[in-house]
Design an enzyme around this catalytic site. Structure first.
Site, PDB file in Angstrom:
ATOM      1  N   CYS A  92      -7.725   5.555 -14.731  1.00 48.56           N
ATOM      2  CA  CYS A  92      -8.547   5.961 -15.634  1.00 48.56           C
ATOM      3  C   CYS A  92      -9.416   6.088 -14.775  1.00 48.56           C
ATOM      4  CB  CYS A  92      -8.308   5.504 -17.193  1.00 48.56           C
ATOM      5  SG  CYS A  92      -7.458   5.085 -17.757  1.00 48.56           S
ATOM      6  N   HIS A 351      -9.528  13.469 -22.142  1.00 48.26           N
ATOM      7  CA  HIS A 351      -9.586  12.524 -21.482  1.00 48.26           C
ATOM      8  C   HIS A 351      -8.570  12.781 -20.388  1.00 48.26           C
ATOM      9  CE1 HIS A 351      -9.141   8.632 -18.643  1.00 48.26           C
ATOM     10  NE2 HIS A 351      -9.000   8.212 -19.781  1.00 48.26           N
ATOM     11  N   CYS A 381     -12.353   1.961 -18.743  1.00 48.18           N
ATOM     12  CA  CYS A 381     -11.576   0.581 -19.087  1.00 48.18           C
ATOM     13  C   CYS A 381     -10.477   1.783 -17.969  1.00 48.18           C
ATOM     14  CB  CYS A 381     -10.556   0.847 -20.756  1.00 48.18           C
ATOM     15  SG  CYS A 381     -10.256   2.028 -21.286  1.00 48.18           S
ATOM     16  N   GLY A 383      -6.009   1.106 -17.262  1.00 47.88           N
ATOM     17  CA  GLY A 383      -5.274   0.735 -17.308  1.00 47.88           C
ATOM     18  C   GLY A 383      -4.449  -0.242 -16.034  1.00 47.88           C
TER      19      GLY A 383
END
Length: 394
Positions: A92, A351, A381, A383
């Site tokens: 991400c 996203h 954040c 993964g």
């Protein structure tokens, strides 16, 4: 060796399309090429051959975005074949990682002009088939979706580390006592702020619609109500769950790109920079608590910049889940939540994994330019348990 200042001259992005929506027919390499071409066209004084490198984030890379999508974007955008390209993957955080790597190259003198961005088509992410352990298997074989999350997980990984992203958000809700009602209210505010930003024309300077596609604004923004959100069933914990499709970011398609330069490159563009890159930081956390990854990364980035939360004018925090964003905010009690995602966040905007970090950095740069001065921060954040943050100034 002296460290050079790095400036963001411009930042563009596509409207963010929803899963199976308006951009689903567009290949990810074409999305990437579009924002690269648009970025170059907006600085006509700059010779495209002066671009030293193109860095692009891409979290998937399993389909049409294979074979180094950054280099494909360069070629498809019609830039000189002498312009190289490299694709980076921090899931991400990939788009922001691309910006950080490009800035680092310029700061060290390895480049003077660079393009950094990210792309993802979650709609077009393919199914993949593992090769069998031995030839000519007689039974059925399993296809794995590459759209999002864990697949082909290593059995040596502890089970608590490999829970779904949504279950990770539920764990953060448990940890901080974040109710379903608070998550839904956060989601509604994200949609409201995004809709207001579009209505006020705040995205006009950065969004470049894809040609021949009927999409001029972010496709996932909804006009919802508390009552409508309350009717949605929990997505990950059927009994007692709080995370739903309404208070989580959707699956999306999109691309974003930024033009980064040093002092010499700035003179060649003949433009005033939007912002200057100050510092960055990356940290790791337990994989199941990936959503809290930005907590320490943000603190480290601010510390390296000699800044505090009180110095921030704007803060773009990726909203993978409302619970995740609220969990981070709970661990930053000194931060004014009113400056966070003032133009809406990922719950509303969307996203597209590899593009989101570049979108956030570009949004912070445009907001600082509009304000005329100040310090801004972008953070995500990631993964498997990481956090990434970037401090910008003007």
């Amino acid at each position: 060796m002296s460290i050079r200042d790095v400036y963001i001259v411009d930042a563009v992005r596509t409207p963010v399309g929803k899963f199976g929506g308006a951009l689903a027919s567009v290949r990810p390499d074409d999305l990437a090429a579009h924002v690269v071409r648009a970025l170059v066209d907006r600085s006509p004084a700059l010779d495209p051959a002066r671009v030293d490198d193109v860095y692009f984030g891409d979290a998937n890379g399993a389909g049409e975005d294979n074979r180094d999508v950054a280099r494909m974007a360069v070629l498809l955008a019609g830039l000189p074949v002498t312009v190289p390209g490299v694709t980076v993957n921090r899931l991400c955080g990939s788009g922001l990682e691309a910006v950080i790597q490009a800035a680092r190259a310029i700061a060290l003198g390895d480049a003077s002009v660079a393009i950094a961005g990210g792309v993802e088509s979650m709609s077009r992410a393919p199914w993949v088939l593992q090769k069998p352990e031995r030839a000519f298997p007689a039974g059925h074989q399993q296809l794995h979706s590459t759209t999002l999350g864990w697949r082909m997980t290593n059995p040596r990984m502890p089970a608590e580390w490999t829970v779904s992203l949504g279950e990770g958000a539920e764990l953060i809700a448990d940890k901080h006592g974040i109710t379903r009602e608070r998550q839904d209210a956060f989601a509604l505010a994200s949609h409201r702020k995004a809709a207001e930003a579009w209505a006020k024309g705040l995205y006009d300077d950065e969004v470049v619609p894809y040609p021949d596609v009927d999409l001029t604004r972010d496709e996932s923004i909804r006009d919802s109500t508390p009552e409508a959100l309350a009717k949605l069933k929990p997505s990950f914990r059927p009994q007692g769950g709080t995370v739903t499709a309404g208070n989580a970011s959707p699956l999306n398609d999109g691309a974003a790109a930024l033009l980064l330069v040093d002092e010499e490159g700035l003179r060649e563009t003949g433009r005033e920079p939007l912002a200057r890159i100050r510092t960055s930081a990356v940290t790791g956390v337990e994989p199941q608590l990936f959503g809290l990854g930005p907590v320490e990364a943000v603190r480290r980035a601010l510390g390296k910049a000699g800044r505090s939360f009180a110095d921030l004018r704007t803060f773009e925090l990726n909203e993978a889940f409302a619970a995740q964003a609220l969990g981070c905010l709970a661990e930053w009690p000194e931060l004014d939540p009113e400056i966070v995602n003032p133009r809406g966040g990922a719950v509303a905007i969307g996203h597209p994994l590899g593009a989101s970090g570049a979108r956030l950095a570009g949004s912070v740069a445009h907001q600082l330019a509009a304000a005329g001065s100040g310090t801004g921060l972008a953070a995500l954040c990631i993964g498997v348990g990481q956090g990434l943050a970037l401090v910008l100034e003007r």
